[in-house]
Design an enzyme around this catalytic site. Structure first.
Site, PDB file in Angstrom:
ATOM      1  N   GLU A 168      -4.654   7.469 -17.543  1.00 13.25           N
ATOM      2  CA  GLU A 168      -5.683   6.476 -17.247  1.00 13.25           C
ATOM      3  C   GLU A 168      -5.252   5.741 -15.986  1.00 13.25           C
ATOM      4  O   GLU A 168      -4.071   5.462 -15.794  1.00 13.25           O
ATOM      5  CB  GLU A 168      -5.808   5.478 -18.411  1.00 13.25           C
ATOM      6  CG  GLU A 168      -6.334   6.091 -19.687  1.00 13.25           C
ATOM      7  CD  GLU A 168      -7.753   6.624 -19.537  1.00 13.25           C
ATOM      8  OE1 GLU A 168      -8.535   6.051 -18.756  1.00 13.25           O
ATOM      9  OE2 GLU A 168      -8.066   7.626 -20.215  1.00 13.25           O
ATOM     10  N   ARG A 193       7.479  -7.227   8.039  1.00 11.40           N
ATOM     11  CA  ARG A 193       7.232  -6.323   6.904  1.00 11.40           C
ATOM     12  C   ARG A 193       8.400  -6.327   5.915  1.00 11.40           C
ATOM     13  O   ARG A 193       8.207  -6.217   4.706  1.00 11.40           O
ATOM     14  CB  ARG A 193       6.996  -4.887   7.411  1.00 11.40           C
ATOM     15  CG  ARG A 193       5.686  -4.706   8.165  1.00 11.40           C
ATOM     16  CD  ARG A 193       5.509  -3.244   8.575  1.00 11.40           C
ATOM     17  NE  ARG A 193       5.394  -2.369   7.397  1.00 11.40           N
ATOM     18  CZ  ARG A 193       4.250  -2.145   6.757  1.00 11.40           C
ATOM     19  NH1 ARG A 193       3.130  -2.708   7.166  1.00 11.40           N
ATOM     20  NH2 ARG A 193       4.230  -1.347   5.716  1.00 11.40           N
ATOM     21  N   ASP A 202       2.140  -0.843  -3.966  1.00  6.14           N
ATOM     22  CA  ASP A 202       1.656  -0.820  -2.583  1.00  6.14           C
ATOM     23  C   ASP A 202       1.179  -2.201  -2.124  1.00  6.14           C
ATOM     24  O   ASP A 202       0.699  -2.990  -2.935  1.00  6.14           O
ATOM     25  CB  ASP A 202       0.513   0.204  -2.473  1.00  6.14           C
ATOM     26  CG  ASP A 202       0.219   0.570  -1.026  1.00  6.14           C
ATOM     27  OD1 ASP A 202       1.078   0.337  -0.150  1.00  6.14           O
ATOM     28  OD2 ASP A 202      -0.883   1.094  -0.769  1.00  6.14           O
ATOM     29  N   GLY A 203       1.319  -2.445  -0.838  1.00  8.48           N
ATOM     30  CA  GLY A 203       0.776  -3.672  -0.258  1.00  8.48           C
ATOM     31  C   GLY A 203       1.830  -4.673   0.213  1.00  8.48           C
ATOM     32  O   GLY A 203       1.482  -5.794   0.583  1.00  8.48           O
ATOM     33  N   ARG A 233       7.848   5.993   8.966  1.00  2.66           N
ATOM     34  CA  ARG A 233       7.871   4.589   9.394  1.00  2.66           C
ATOM     35  C   ARG A 233       9.038   4.324  10.351  1.00  2.66           C
ATOM     36  O   ARG A 233       9.916   5.165  10.504  1.00  2.66           O
ATOM     37  CB  ARG A 233       7.978   3.688   8.169  1.00  2.66           C
ATOM     38  CG  ARG A 233       6.775   3.887   7.260  1.00  2.66           C
ATOM     39  CD  ARG A 233       6.792   2.913   6.127  1.00  2.66           C
ATOM     40  NE  ARG A 233       5.636   3.140   5.274  1.00  2.66           N
ATOM     41  CZ  ARG A 233       5.170   2.272   4.402  1.00  2.66           C
ATOM     42  NH1 ARG A 233       5.765   1.117   4.259  1.00  2.66           N
ATOM     43  NH2 ARG A 233       4.118   2.558   3.671  1.00  2.66           N
ATOM     44  N   ILE A 267      -3.795   8.584  -4.507  1.00  2.00           N
ATOM     45  CA  ILE A 267      -2.595   8.917  -5.265  1.00  2.00           C
ATOM     46  C   ILE A 267      -1.357   9.009  -4.362  1.00  2.00           C
ATOM     47  O   ILE A 267      -0.233   8.831  -4.818  1.00  2.00           O
ATOM     48  CB  ILE A 267      -2.812  10.259  -6.019  1.00  2.00           C
ATOM     49  CG1 ILE A 267      -4.009  10.128  -7.002  1.00  2.00           C
ATOM     50  CG2 ILE A 267      -1.583  10.718  -6.764  1.00  2.00           C
ATOM     51  CD1 ILE A 267      -3.866   9.027  -8.039  1.00  2.00           C
ATOM     52  N   TRP A 312       0.948  -7.953   2.471  1.00  2.00           N
ATOM     53  CA  TRP A 312       1.322  -9.267   1.916  1.00  2.00           C
ATOM     54  C   TRP A 312       2.072 -10.064   2.982  1.00  2.00           C
ATOM     55  O   TRP A 312       1.792 -11.238   3.218  1.00  2.00           O
ATOM     56  CB  TRP A 312       2.209  -9.050   0.682  1.00  2.00           C
ATOM     57  CG  TRP A 312       2.662 -10.326   0.006  1.00  2.00           C
ATOM     58  CD1 TRP A 312       2.040 -10.973  -1.017  1.00  2.00           C
ATOM     59  CD2 TRP A 312       3.850 -11.082   0.313  1.00  2.00           C
ATOM     60  NE1 TRP A 312       2.760 -12.099  -1.365  1.00  2.00           N
ATOM     61  CE2 TRP A 312       3.866 -12.185  -0.569  1.00  2.00           C
ATOM     62  CE3 TRP A 312       4.884 -10.947   1.237  1.00  2.00           C
ATOM     63  CZ2 TRP A 312       4.890 -13.136  -0.557  1.00  2.00           C
ATOM     64  CZ3 TRP A 312       5.898 -11.900   1.257  1.00  2.00           C
ATOM     65  CH2 TRP A 312       5.892 -12.976   0.360  1.00  2.00           C
ATOM     66  N   LEU A 314      14.310   0.303 -22.340  1.00  2.00           N
ATOM     67  CA  LEU A 314      13.393   0.841 -21.331  1.00  2.00           C
ATOM     68  C   LEU A 314      14.114   1.823 -20.400  1.00  2.00           C
ATOM     69  O   LEU A 314      15.240   1.571 -19.973  1.00  2.00           O
ATOM     70  CB  LEU A 314      12.842  -0.323 -20.482  1.00  2.00           C
ATOM     71  CG  LEU A 314      12.014   0.047 -19.256  1.00  2.00           C
ATOM     72  CD1 LEU A 314      10.617   0.502 -19.669  1.00  2.00           C
ATOM     73  CD2 LEU A 314      11.914  -1.123 -18.288  1.00  2.00           C
ATOM     74  N   ARG A 333      -2.172   1.283  -9.469  1.00  2.00           N
ATOM     75  CA  ARG A 333      -1.917   1.143  -8.038  1.00  2.00           C
ATOM     76  C   ARG A 333      -2.409  -0.224  -7.571  1.00  2.00           C
ATOM     77  O   ARG A 333      -3.539  -0.607  -7.851  1.00  2.00           O
ATOM     78  CB  ARG A 333      -2.605   2.229  -7.201  1.00  2.00           C
ATOM     79  CG  ARG A 333      -2.246   2.072  -5.706  1.00  2.00           C
ATOM     80  CD  ARG A 333      -2.677   3.215  -4.833  1.00  2.00           C
ATOM     81  NE  ARG A 333      -2.110   3.037  -3.478  1.00  2.00           N
ATOM     82  CZ  ARG A 333      -1.758   4.014  -2.679  1.00  2.00           C
ATOM     83  NH1 ARG A 333      -1.900   5.258  -3.063  1.00  2.00           N
ATOM     84  NH2 ARG A 333      -1.250   3.761  -1.482  1.00  2.00           N
ATOM     85  N   HIS A 338       8.800  -6.364   1.693  1.00  2.00           N
ATOM     86  CA  HIS A 338       9.555  -5.497   0.768  1.00  2.00           C
ATOM     87  C   HIS A 338      10.485  -6.334  -0.107  1.00  2.00           C
ATOM     88  O   HIS A 338      10.682  -6.039  -1.281  1.00  2.00           O
ATOM     89  CB  HIS A 338      10.347  -4.449   1.560  1.00  2.00           C
ATOM     90  CG  HIS A 338       9.467  -3.482   2.299  1.00  2.00           C
ATOM     91  ND1 HIS A 338       8.424  -2.829   1.698  1.00  2.00           N
ATOM     92  CD2 HIS A 338       9.453  -3.078   3.596  1.00  2.00           C
ATOM     93  CE1 HIS A 338       7.809  -2.058   2.585  1.00  2.00           C
ATOM     94  NE2 HIS A 338       8.406  -2.197   3.744  1.00  2.00           N
ATOM     95  N   SER A 375       8.391   7.290  -0.549  1.00  2.00           N
ATOM     96  CA  SER A 375       7.831   8.642  -0.631  1.00  2.00           C
ATOM     97  C   SER A 375       8.440   9.551   0.434  1.00  2.00           C
ATOM     98  O   SER A 375       9.035   9.068   1.411  1.00  2.00           O
ATOM     99  CB  SER A 375       6.307   8.594  -0.465  1.00  2.00           C
ATOM    100  OG  SER A 375       5.971   8.428   0.911  1.00  2.00           O
TER     101      SER A 375
HETATM  102  C1  IPE Z   1       2.714   4.977  -1.447  1.00  2.00           C
HETATM  103  O1  IPE Z   1       2.338   3.977  -0.578  1.00  2.00           O
HETATM  104  C2  IPE Z   1       4.215   5.094  -1.490  1.00  2.00           C
HETATM  105  C3  IPE Z   1       4.925   3.979  -2.116  1.00  2.00           C
HETATM  106  C4  IPE Z   1       4.387   2.939  -2.704  1.00  2.00           C
HETATM  107  C5  IPE Z   1       6.362   4.093  -2.091  1.00  2.00           C
HETATM  108  P1  IPE Z   1       2.002   4.275   0.964  1.00  2.00           P
HETATM  109  O2  IPE Z   1       1.683   2.958   1.578  1.00  2.00           O
HETATM  110  O3  IPE Z   1       3.084   5.059   1.574  1.00  2.00           O
HETATM  111  O4  IPE Z   1       0.699   5.191   0.852  1.00  2.00           O
HETATM  112  P2  IPE Z   1      -0.464   5.423   1.896  1.00  2.00           P
HETATM  113  O5  IPE Z   1       0.163   5.717   3.207  1.00  2.00           O
HETATM  114  O6  IPE Z   1      -1.272   4.167   1.931  1.00  2.00           O
HETATM  115  O7  IPE Z   1      -1.257   6.555   1.338  1.00  2.00           O
HETATM  116  C1  IPE Z   2       4.617  -0.341  -0.373  1.00  2.00           C
HETATM  117  O1  IPE Z   2       4.126  -1.282   0.529  1.00  2.00           O
HETATM  118  C2  IPE Z   2       6.105  -0.127  -0.240  1.00  2.00           C
HETATM  119  C3  IPE Z   2       6.477   1.163   0.364  1.00  2.00           C
HETATM  120  C4  IPE Z   2       5.648   2.120   0.701  1.00  2.00           C
HETATM  121  C5  IPE Z   2       7.895   1.386   0.592  1.00  2.00           C
HETATM  122  P1  IPE Z   2       3.693  -0.866   1.985  1.00  2.00           P
HETATM  123  O2  IPE Z   2       4.856  -1.032   2.895  1.00  2.00           O
HETATM  124  O3  IPE Z   2       3.063   0.483   1.999  1.00  2.00           O
HETATM  125  O4  IPE Z   2       2.607  -1.995   2.293  1.00  2.00           O
HETATM  126  P2  IPE Z   2       1.237  -1.797   3.085  1.00  2.00           P
HETATM  127  O5  IPE Z   2       0.495  -0.701   2.406  1.00  2.00           O
HETATM  128  O6  IPE Z   2       1.602  -1.462   4.497  1.00  2.00           O
HETATM  129  O7  IPE Z   2       0.565  -3.117   2.950  1.00  2.00           O
HETATM  130 MG    MG Z   3       1.145   1.109   1.758  1.00  2.00          MG
END
Ligand code: IPE
Ligand code: IPE
Ligand code: MG
Length: 238
Positions: A205, A29, A16-17, A67, A193, A21, A127, A186, A33, A61
């Site tokens: 954990e 955005r 995530d993030g 989105r 989660i 970033w 792996l 995470r 990715h 997800s």
């Molecule tokens: C979880 O991240 C899904 C993935 C990393 C693919 P999200 O950015 O979608 O989760 P929320 O919306 O912050 O809960």
């Molecule tokens: C995780 O990064 C990647 C996916 C959910 C596909 P995000 O796109 O959720 O990044 P933030 O949470 O908006 O920073």
């Molecule tokens: Mg996110």
């Protein structure tokens, strides 16, 4: 460095993030990715070197369809480019790829490309990289319930005989014999989660880091594993 004798067999990651970033660099955005995919490639290599058996990454997800079309298509395009550029190297590194989720509902170009990835790496013995794609934990449990209900209606199993093992076995992970994650990581500072592996993480954990996913390096993975190795897992015992 992590203790080589206590490497978690299964590491699951919520990557995530990427968006934040990119935002912090005033980039679109999609560039986030892109950078996230680069980070993932390095983590896959490092996980293989460490001797992790299963690495499960959350790539898309069942909720991520909310989105913009532009962002969703951008993610799919990246996946296709990942297969095109990485298939040979994954094979060289003996990495076997498996997909968790309703990925057969993705666009045809994605299905085609992923099928090539699965087919091309199916006899690899290093792996196992599980990519959670169009994945939702509740969706997975619902699917398992439907399967077991159908088996009961068909007279193959009695409702009162349905066990935890049966439920585990009916999940995407169970069909592949993937054990529950030992460690869940995470990134991005969020402590939730987000519908990931709900059943399977009962005793995992958890390690949360403030790093945005594109900044998560092999050294950061080492650090998370060291943190895991310092935990005392009790599984309800004493
Ligand atoms: C979880 O991240 C899904 C993935 C990393 C693919 P999200 O950015 O979608 O989760 P929320 O919306 O912050 O809960
Ligand atoms: C995780 O990064 C990647 C996916 C959910 C596909 P995000 O796109 O959720 O990044 P933030 O949470 O908006 O920073
Ligand atoms: Mg996110």
């Amino acid at each position: 460095m992590p203790d080589k004798n206590n490497i978690p067999a299964h590491v699951a990651i919520i990557m995530d993030g990427n968006g934040r970033w990119a935002k912090s660099r005033r980039l679109p955005r999609t560039m986030g990715h892109n950078a996230g995919l680069k980070a993932m490639k390095e983590i896959v290599k490092h996980a293989n070197v460490l001797g992790i058996k299963y690495l499960t990454v959350y790539a898309f997800s069942t909720e991520n369809w909310k989105r913009s079309k532009e962002e969703v298509n951008g993610i799919f395009k990246l996946l296709i480019s990942y297969v095109a550029s990485e298939l040979e190297e994954l094979k060289e590194n003996n990495v076997k790829v498996h997909i968790l989720g309703r990925w057969t509902q993705m666009p045809d170009s994605v299905i085609e490309s992923l099928s090539r990835l699965i087919e091309g790496t199916k006899s690899d013995t290093g792996l196992q990289l599980n990519i959670a794609l169009n994945y939702g934990g509740r969706d997975e449990i619902t699917m398992a319930a439907q399967k077991l209900a159908a088996a009961a209606v068909a007279g193959q199993i009695l409702p009162e005989d349905i066990s935890q093992e049966d439920i585990s076995g009916a999940l995407y992970t169970g069909q592949e014999g993937i054990p529950d994650p030992d460690l869940l990581i995470r990134t991005s500072g969020e402590m939730r989660i987000s519908n990931y592996l709900l059943w399977q993480i009962a005793y995992s954990e958890m390690v949360f880091t403030d790093l945005y996913w594109p900044d998560f390096t092999p050294e950061a993975l080492d650090k998370a594993i060291e943190e895991y190795q310092n935990r005392k897992r009790r599984f309800g015992g004493r």
